[in-house]
Design an enzyme around this catalytic site. Structure first.
Site, PDB file in Angstrom:
ATOM      1  N   HIS A  43       0.728  -1.225   0.110  1.00 21.48           N
ATOM      2  CA  HIS A  43      -0.020  -0.043  -0.214  1.00 21.48           C
ATOM      3  C   HIS A  43       0.767   1.530   0.056  1.00 21.48           C
ATOM      4  CE1 HIS A  43      -3.869  -1.613   0.239  1.00 21.48           C
ATOM      5  NE2 HIS A  43      -3.625  -2.200   1.291  1.00 21.48           N
ATOM      6  N   TYR A  89      -9.127   5.124  -2.978  1.00 23.23           N
ATOM      7  CA  TYR A  89      -9.517   3.928  -2.288  1.00 23.23           C
ATOM      8  C   TYR A  89     -10.922   3.666  -2.372  1.00 23.23           C
ATOM      9  CZ  TYR A  89      -8.637   0.085   1.076  1.00 23.23           C
ATOM     10  OH  TYR A  89      -8.506  -1.112   1.643  1.00 23.23           O
ATOM     11  N   GLU A 138      -6.241  -2.770  -3.610  1.00 19.54           N
ATOM     12  CA  GLU A 138      -6.215  -3.882  -2.820  1.00 19.54           C
ATOM     13  C   GLU A 138      -5.350  -4.992  -3.409  1.00 19.54           C
ATOM     14  OE1 GLU A 138      -6.628  -4.953   0.267  1.00 19.54           O
ATOM     15  OE2 GLU A 138      -6.719  -2.887   0.921  1.00 19.54           O
ATOM     16  N   HIS A 191     -12.144  -4.754  -1.032  1.00 24.89           N
ATOM     17  CA  HIS A 191     -11.535  -6.071  -0.624  1.00 24.89           C
ATOM     18  C   HIS A 191     -12.354  -7.300  -1.346  1.00 24.89           C
ATOM     19  CE1 HIS A 191     -10.252  -3.507   2.590  1.00 24.89           C
ATOM     20  NE2 HIS A 191      -9.035  -4.470   2.614  1.00 24.89           N
TER      21      HIS A 191
END
Length: 809
Positions: free
Chosen positions: A374, A385, A394, A469
């Site tokens: 990251h 993000y 991610e 995610h």
């Protein structure tokens, strides 16, 4: 009333606005540091054109707004294998070197692409020393306190080691890494007993030592730590009074440091882990506090630094040697004593919790690599993000976690020391107590992620910043396919066969995609273009790597396959819509992963981005419900599936539900159906129509009610043949240029793949200027007259132009 002052102000404002507009037109991106100075500037085509012909120091003078007191002196100029020229400049203030302040100019083909580095805005600093060189040296020697120095020994060249002072400007590190700049005497002090060698910086106005920069880093030691997840590892740490601590000096950038938060949430209250003999055994550290995970964080950070340095030539996450700090035993709510179930990069340091019911301590190697990944993204593409860019943020971190784990196991000799074994393509496998891992790159769907763009498991809600995610699974699976290879039929019915390029080449392509081409708002479609360009830069147009990149994207549902095939074209469907929802609407539709409860949607809801997977021949149950604004009325449901994907719902077996219940029903209803074995693979339209009129069908408008569309992804059915688009390529379009040897000394042999005639050959230097001294005839380019270096070759067959680079030795 306008006076001369307001007119002048308007003129000044207009001039300022004009300068701002010009700056905006010429600068594609500018990143400022905490001190407000540019750390990175990338230029537009207009900006590149405006600076063509300027030297590197002229570009810096213009872009950094240098004053007469500031100078930039070129230290090095290097050309990489991709033809980029990188000039490194040292900063000087009033003719005195500003220590550790460098700036780089990156150009290609004579055009400046970008600049980056560390520039200190200095003003009013007194550069006339009030402390003599001799007095400053005495301070330096007193600081070292050696018994004997090298220039005092009997060595033949002993006198050469006697320090000579150099005036520099350096930060006073006693005040921290960002301490004030001071004028200092710099000495290279070599001690013989006890042995040490270091640059010592002495304030030229106060005689105080402001910095010691070790050359011989004997303060560092090699210890052994019985880690929780990677067995017994040798590692570099540091010495302190009373023992050894988890701080490596400057062997790796500015250092690797690991601290103990003592199950608290304060970084400033964190302390060092200290061991008396530098043998950090399981007996000492495999305790109830999980102190052995400190070793995992420390060696994990070291392995991550080594990976970036040795594989990608990147000096820490910021490519400037940034110190990597890790804090273990962190707990954001220590009063609850529940344990912190997370690990994260907070923009400057790594933070690890000890886990609780879901996780073991979160310091496994792939988690270390993921979180520091990251930081790399933040310093390169800086992907926003949320939504697709966040999912790729991610995904990239998962890619680096997997790649670093594979590197550490294969190159550094890491082993599995915990409850579970290390697995390259599983993320967080060693820390997960509940399931196999957090995510699977080889089989994303097995752990709830999509393996296909907007396919099964694709998340369309607003939670988790738009599913970052979850939807990262598409990028993960692309990388897996690119590295390992895979063949099959994707969810869109497309047949693919990808030959893997290996994890090393896949990583190099991905890193270039991220660091050179991606921007904050990049989408999956743009990532495909950038990855293809990165592979082209590295391996050449038409290479096996470019083909693999392209076909791996096709496999996960992004873009066409190499050679012009595309996923089946989108099918057009008729309109279906209710004109009024004043009394009723579709409240619930549930089938597998499709599970939506809602209010009125203005007569039609497009839920085709939401999908579920069904197997041909399987039995399924769909649940549905009417919502009422007041009184309940009799409603009719018609539910359809376009099994043959021909754009209509009138074929046999495509009506799944045709309710005849005329009573007012407020509860849920269910119906079962069987997916035909003849259903085509891939995305299939599911249409749910609810109306107060029993005559309403799959198309058209109707009075009261609502229609909702979703997607069913069929597996195990019939295959839809990919559609070929475009005209067949010509022979010229299929040709490739070959040349050998490369590097070459006197001659370079050139040929086209089908023995076509070469009509012209031109050689350019890296600035893009044509050079003489090379002649071509009968397939041979004579280059004996060229100076050593890298050149660009432009070859034509009269229809197509080919570009290659070669090195003259």
């Amino acid at each position: 009333m306008t006076n001369k002052y307001s007119a002048a102000a308007l003129l000044l404002f207009a001039s300022f606005a004009s300068a701002q507009a010009q700056d905006a037109a010429r600068i594609a991106n500018k990143v400022l540091g905490n001190d407000g100075q540019p750390e990175l500037v990338q230029f537009t085509a207009e900006g590149k054109a405006a600076m063509r012909g300027l030297s590197g120091d002229q570009v810096l003078r213009q872009q950094l707004a240098l004053t007469k007191a500031d100078q930039m002196m070129q230290r090095t100029a290097e050309t990489d294998q991709l033809g980029f020229v990188h000039q490194r400049f040292a900063q000087y203030y009033q003719g005195i070197r500003v220590e550790h302040a460098d700036y780089l100019v990156h150009s290609k083909g004579g055009a400046v692409e970008s600049i980056n580095g560390d520039f200190d805005r200095i003003s009013g600093l007194d550069v006339n020393p009030s402390v003599s060189q001799k007095a400053a040296l005495n301070s330096a020697l007193a600081h070292i306190g050696a018994r004997t120095y090298m220039w005092q020994t009997a060595e033949a060249n002993a006198e050469s080691f006697k320090p000579t002072g150099e005036l520099v400007i350096v930060r006073d590190r006693r005040a921290g890494e960002n301490g004030p700049r001071v004028l200092a005497w710099k000495f290279n002090v070599y001690a013989a007993a006890p042995v040490s060698r270091a640059f010592i910086y002495v304030d030229a106005h106060t005689s105080q030592v402001v910095l010691q920069d070790d050359i011989i880093k004997h303060a560092a030691a090699t210890g052994t730590f019985a880690t929780a997840y990677s067995g017994s590892r040798s590692f570099t740490d540091g010495t302190t009074t009373g023992g050894y601590f988890l701080r490596e000096g400057t062997t790796r950038g500015l250092g690797i440091e690991t601290y103990n938060c003592k199950k608290g949430n304060s970084y400033t209250a964190a302390v060092d882990f200290i061991d008396a003999d530098n043998n950090w055994t399981a007996t000492e550290y495999n305790n109830a506090n999980f102190d052995n995970v400190a070793g995992d964080a420390h060696v994990g950070a070291q392995a991550t630094y080594d990976y970036w340095k040795n594989v990608h030539g990147r000096n820490s996450y910021d490519n400037a040697g940034a110190k990597i700090k890790s804090y273990v035993h962190f707990d954001d709510t220590p009063a609850t004593a529940a344990g912190y179930e997370n690990a994260y990069w907070n923009g400057s340091v790594m933070t690890y919790g000890d886990g609780a019911t879901r996780f073991r301590p979160l310091t496994s190697l792939d988690v270390c690599g993921h979180e520091i990944g990251h930081a790399v993204c933040e310093k390169t593409a800086n992907l926003t993000y949320s939504n697709e860019s966040g999912a790729m943020n991610e995904g990239l971190s998962d890619i680096w976690g997997a790649s670093i784990e594979a590197y550490a196991v294969g190159t550094l000799g890491f082993t599995s020391g915990g409850v579970k074994a290390k697995s390259t393509w599983l993320i967080g496998e060693e820390i997960d107590k509940v399931q196999a891992a957090l995510r699977s790159m080889s089989d994303p769907k097995s752990l709830g992620q999509p393996a296909y763009y907007k396919g099964v498991n694709w998340y369309t809600g607003t939670g988790d910043n738009g599913g970052v995610h979850t939807n990262s699974g598409v990028l993960n699976h692309w990388y897996y396919i690119l590295a390992v290879g895979k063949s099959g039929t994707n969810e869109g019915g497309g047949v693919y066969n990808v030959t893997g390029v290996g994890i090393d080449a896949a990583a190099k392509i991905t890193y270039r995609m991220e660091s050179v081409y991606m921007v904050a708002s990049s989408t999956y479609a743009q990532a495909r273009s950038y990855a293809i360009q990165a592979a082209t830069d590295l391996y050449g147009a038409g290479s096996a790597q470019v083909t693999a990149v392209t076909n791996a994207w096709f496999a996960v549902g992004v873009g066409a396959a190499a050679g012009g095939t595309t996923p089946p074209p989108a099918t057009a469907y008729c309109t279906s819509k209710g004109t009024s929802q004043a009394y009723e609407y579709v409240k619930l539709v549930q089938l597998g992963n499709i599970n939506r409860t809602s209010g009125a949607d203005a007569g039609y809801y497009n839920g085709t981005a939401t999908s579920t997977s069904v197997a041909a021949g399987s039995s399924q149950t769909i649940t549905y419900q009417t919502g009422f604004t007041g009184t309940a009325y009799a409603e009719y449901f018609r539910i359809y599936a376009d099994w043959n994907q021909n754009g209509v719902f009138t074929d046999a077996g495509e009506t799944l539900v045709s309710s005849t219940n005329t009573a007012a029903v407020t509860t849920t209803r269910s119906a079962s159906f069987t997916v035909p074995t003849t259903a085509k693979n891939g995305p299939t339209r599911l249409r749910v129509v609810m109306s107060d009129n029993s005559a309403t069908n799959s198309c058209g408008t109707y009075s009261y009610g609502e229609t909702e569309d979703y997607t069913i992804s069929v597996t195990g059915g019939t295959i839809t043949a990919p559609t070929l688009t475009g005209d067949a390529p010509t022979r010229s379009e299929l040709r490739t240029l070959s040349m050998f040897p490369n590097p070459a000394t006197d001659v370079l042999n050139l040929s086209l793949s089908d023995n076509a005639a070469i009509t012209s050959v031109m050689v350019n230097d890296l600035r893009g200027a044509r050079v003489s001294g090379a002649t071509f005839g009968e397939g041979t380019l004579h280059i004996g007259g060229l100076a050593k270096g890298m050149y660009t070759l432009t070859v034509s067959d009269g229809q197509k132009v080919y570009h290659q680079r070669f090195v003259k030795e």
